[in-house]
Scaffold this motif. Sequence first.
Motif, PDB file in Angstrom:
ATOM      1  N   MET A  17       5.732 -53.895 -21.444  1.00 24.55           N
ATOM      2  CA  MET A  17       4.514 -53.236 -21.917  1.00 24.55           C
ATOM      3  C   MET A  17       4.477 -51.782 -21.477  1.00 24.55           C
ATOM      4  O   MET A  17       4.893 -51.440 -20.371  1.00 24.55           O
ATOM      5  N   SER A  18       3.923 -50.931 -22.331  1.00 29.17           N
ATOM      6  CA  SER A  18       3.789 -49.511 -21.989  1.00 29.17           C
ATOM      7  C   SER A  18       2.355 -49.148 -21.616  1.00 29.17           C
ATOM      8  O   SER A  18       2.115 -48.098 -21.022  1.00 29.17           O
ATOM      9  N   THR A  19       1.398 -50.011 -21.953  1.00 29.97           N
ATOM     10  CA  THR A  19      -0.016 -49.753 -21.670  1.00 29.97           C
ATOM     11  C   THR A  19      -0.384 -50.344 -20.314  1.00 29.97           C
ATOM     12  O   THR A  19       0.006 -51.476 -20.008  1.00 29.97           O
ATOM     13  N   PRO A  20      -1.126 -49.617 -19.482  1.00 33.39           N
ATOM     14  CA  PRO A  20      -1.514 -50.136 -18.155  1.00 33.39           C
ATOM     15  C   PRO A  20      -2.268 -51.460 -18.262  1.00 33.39           C
ATOM     16  O   PRO A  20      -3.106 -51.647 -19.140  1.00 33.39           O
ATOM     17  N   LEU A  21      -1.978 -52.350 -17.327  1.00 30.05           N
ATOM     18  CA  LEU A  21      -2.554 -53.698 -17.349  1.00 30.05           C
ATOM     19  C   LEU A  21      -3.054 -54.085 -15.962  1.00 30.05           C
ATOM     20  O   LEU A  21      -2.422 -53.763 -14.954  1.00 30.05           O
ATOM     21  N   PHE A  22      -4.195 -54.788 -15.946  1.00 31.29           N
ATOM     22  CA  PHE A  22      -4.714 -55.380 -14.705  1.00 31.29           C
ATOM     23  C   PHE A  22      -4.727 -56.895 -14.887  1.00 31.29           C
ATOM     24  O   PHE A  22      -5.244 -57.406 -15.887  1.00 31.29           O
ATOM     25  N   ILE A  23      -4.162 -57.626 -13.925  1.00 28.62           N
ATOM     26  CA  ILE A  23      -4.080 -59.083 -13.982  1.00 28.62           C
ATOM     27  C   ILE A  23      -5.018 -59.682 -12.947  1.00 28.62           C
ATOM     28  O   ILE A  23      -4.846 -59.490 -11.743  1.00 28.62           O
ATOM     29  N   LEU A  24      -6.033 -60.405 -13.424  1.00 24.51           N
ATOM     30  CA  LEU A  24      -6.938 -61.170 -12.566  1.00 24.51           C
ATOM     31  C   LEU A  24      -6.643 -62.645 -12.787  1.00 24.51           C
ATOM     32  O   LEU A  24      -6.715 -63.130 -13.918  1.00 24.51           O
ATOM     33  N   ASN A  25      -6.294 -63.351 -11.732  1.00 24.21           N
ATOM     34  CA  ASN A  25      -5.940 -64.755 -11.882  1.00 24.21           C
ATOM     35  C   ASN A  25      -6.069 -65.458 -10.544  1.00 24.21           C
ATOM     36  O   ASN A  25      -6.048 -64.820  -9.487  1.00 24.21           O
ATOM     37  N   SER A  26      -6.194 -66.765 -10.604  1.00 22.86           N
ATOM     38  CA  SER A  26      -6.070 -67.570  -9.397  1.00 22.86           C
ATOM     39  C   SER A  26      -4.635 -68.059  -9.295  1.00 22.86           C
ATOM     40  O   SER A  26      -4.019 -68.421 -10.306  1.00 22.86           O
ATOM     41  N   ALA A  27      -4.106 -68.084  -8.099  1.00 18.48           N
ATOM     42  CA  ALA A  27      -2.770 -68.649  -7.883  1.00 18.48           C
ATOM     43  C   ALA A  27      -2.803 -70.162  -8.043  1.00 18.48           C
ATOM     44  O   ALA A  27      -1.760 -70.804  -8.152  1.00 18.48           O
ATOM     45  N   TYR A  28      -4.021 -70.722  -8.034  1.00 26.56           N
ATOM     46  CA  TYR A  28      -4.229 -72.148  -8.277  1.00 26.56           C
ATOM     47  C   TYR A  28      -5.179 -72.284  -9.469  1.00 26.56           C
ATOM     48  O   TYR A  28      -6.220 -72.919  -9.388  1.00 26.56           O
ATOM     49  N   ASP A  29      -4.823 -71.638 -10.563  1.00 25.90           N
ATOM     50  CA  ASP A  29      -5.680 -71.634 -11.740  1.00 25.90           C
ATOM     51  C   ASP A  29      -5.979 -73.072 -12.160  1.00 25.90           C
ATOM     52  O   ASP A  29      -5.079 -73.857 -12.471  1.00 25.90           O
ATOM     53  N   SER A  30      -7.263 -73.427 -12.167  1.00 23.92           N
ATOM     54  CA  SER A  30      -7.644 -74.816 -12.405  1.00 23.92           C
ATOM     55  C   SER A  30      -7.223 -75.305 -13.789  1.00 23.92           C
ATOM     56  O   SER A  30      -6.829 -76.462 -13.951  1.00 23.92           O
ATOM     57  N   TRP A  31      -7.277 -74.430 -14.811  1.00 22.74           N
ATOM     58  CA  TRP A  31      -6.854 -74.849 -16.142  1.00 22.74           C
ATOM     59  C   TRP A  31      -5.352 -75.095 -16.167  1.00 22.74           C
ATOM     60  O   TRP A  31      -4.885 -76.091 -16.739  1.00 22.74           O
ATOM     61  N   GLN A  32      -4.591 -74.214 -15.543  1.00 20.04           N
ATOM     62  CA  GLN A  32      -3.139 -74.382 -15.548  1.00 20.04           C
ATOM     63  C   GLN A  32      -2.713 -75.615 -14.758  1.00 20.04           C
ATOM     64  O   GLN A  32      -1.794 -76.336 -15.163  1.00 20.04           O
ATOM     65  N   ILE A  33      -3.371 -75.870 -13.632  1.00 17.65           N
ATOM     66  CA  ILE A  33      -3.047 -77.058 -12.843  1.00 17.65           C
ATOM     67  C   ILE A  33      -3.302 -78.310 -13.677  1.00 17.65           C
ATOM     68  O   ILE A  33      -2.476 -79.231 -13.733  1.00 17.65           O
ATOM     69  N   ARG A  34      -4.450 -78.349 -14.345  1.00 13.78           N
ATOM     70  CA  ARG A  34      -4.854 -79.550 -15.081  1.00 13.78           C
ATOM     71  C   ARG A  34      -4.091 -79.757 -16.373  1.00 13.78           C
ATOM     72  O   ARG A  34      -3.926 -80.886 -16.830  1.00 13.78           O
ATOM     73  N   ASN A  35      -3.612 -78.681 -16.992  1.00 14.51           N
ATOM     74  CA  ASN A  35      -3.026 -78.791 -18.320  1.00 14.51           C
ATOM     75  C   ASN A  35      -1.560 -78.397 -18.419  1.00 14.51           C
ATOM     76  O   ASN A  35      -0.895 -78.771 -19.393  1.00 14.51           O
ATOM     77  N   ILE A  36      -1.052 -77.643 -17.453  1.00 17.80           N
ATOM     78  CA  ILE A  36       0.340 -77.212 -17.479  1.00 17.80           C
ATOM     79  C   ILE A  36       1.161 -77.913 -16.401  1.00 17.80           C
ATOM     80  O   ILE A  36       2.201 -78.504 -16.677  1.00 17.80           O
ATOM     81  N   LEU A  37       0.678 -77.866 -15.161  1.00 19.65           N
ATOM     82  CA  LEU A  37       1.407 -78.519 -14.078  1.00 19.65           C
ATOM     83  C   LEU A  37       1.235 -80.037 -14.118  1.00 19.65           C
ATOM     84  O   LEU A  37       2.200 -80.786 -13.934  1.00 19.65           O
ATOM     85  N   VAL A  38       0.011 -80.500 -14.352  1.00 17.29           N
ATOM     86  CA  VAL A  38      -0.266 -81.948 -14.353  1.00 17.29           C
ATOM     87  C   VAL A  38      -1.025 -82.350 -15.621  1.00 17.29           C
ATOM     88  O   VAL A  38      -2.183 -82.774 -15.563  1.00 17.29           O
TER      89      VAL A  38
END
Length: 389
Positions: free
Chosen positions: A258-279
Amino acid sequence: MFDPKSRAWIVPSLCLISLLISLEVDGSPAPLILLESAVAKGAVCLDGSPPAYHFSPGSGSGVNNWLVFMEGGGWCRNVTECVELTGNSGGSSKFMKELSFSGILGDNQKTNPDFYNWNRIMIRYCDGSSFTGDVEAVDPATNLHYRGGRVWHAMIDDLLAKGMNKAENVDRTCEGGLASILHCDDFRSLLPSSVNVKCFSDAGYFIDVKDISGADSVKSLYTDVVNLHESEKFLPSSCNWRQGPSWCFFPQNVVPEMSTPLFILNSAYDSWQIRNILVPSSADPGQAWAECKLDIKKCSSSQLQTLQGYRSQFLRALPTSTSTGVFIISCYAHCQSGGPPTWQDVDSPMIENTTIAKAVGDWYNDRSAVRKIDCEYPCNSSCPNINNE
């Protein structure tokens, strides 16, 4: 005459459930605007209804600044799922109503000091593809329209005509912010080069990881979405399709180019990712993780060890560039920018005594570089108020 100091910012999609609840409780009302003119362009929701957005005009020092917030809400990977979405606002504007803005969209100077008086727009999400679909044919049996990419461009064209082309600052933000990452550089290209454009992704940094059974569940999901919606045309052109176009649905494969500046806000234990991607349910047929996924405090020691391993994979997938803003908290949560409890309040989550609102504002306004990565769960004492959301 165009002001050379103009800026633009685009924000990614909303965390559909938790954010909309807070939007209806706090903040000022923002009417629903149906973009009827988009229908002739084929830029429509899944059910063929016109796309929509909410708009709250700027004032004072923010009158020439624009915050474009893209709503999220997940994807539909097959006809059955997409048809189901047409029965609610996730696939049809017929079910959308006026909302009240809060959090990063709020007009309270105390809780949103950097963006409270900007022109604030929320683009509603009703296509099931992170605004990437572009299928011409419509099956008369289902009347499904896979047109998310067209919706995206029709919306931006309308906002440019309403004055965003003369902006001083534009921030593109998104809760559930994959769309903000996928469309960031394209958004930048549609605005005058003198405009200051930055992107902000909330809870959209989905990583390419195997689930607990060893299967590539999320990769399979993205492959189905891209194939069904024919998303190739609206995926970032800079992304190398090393493993097919669905490869470019993973931010870790897009952000480095990417060439446009980006800010990433996230949890390292993202509840959606844990529930739907990891488990996902398919990887846990005996529901051994049921209580842990619902409440992280109920995880066993071995389950917590698995979550710590997931956190390590997540951190390794983050961009290393110091120009990318990063705020990775250890709370068990998903979206965090949509309401005062998590954006900026007396008991909002913090890293090193810094709230999310302050971190984003400092980064956007170049007051300081922001790269804050929290310690391992359960170290952060400011998390209990939002854990398990």
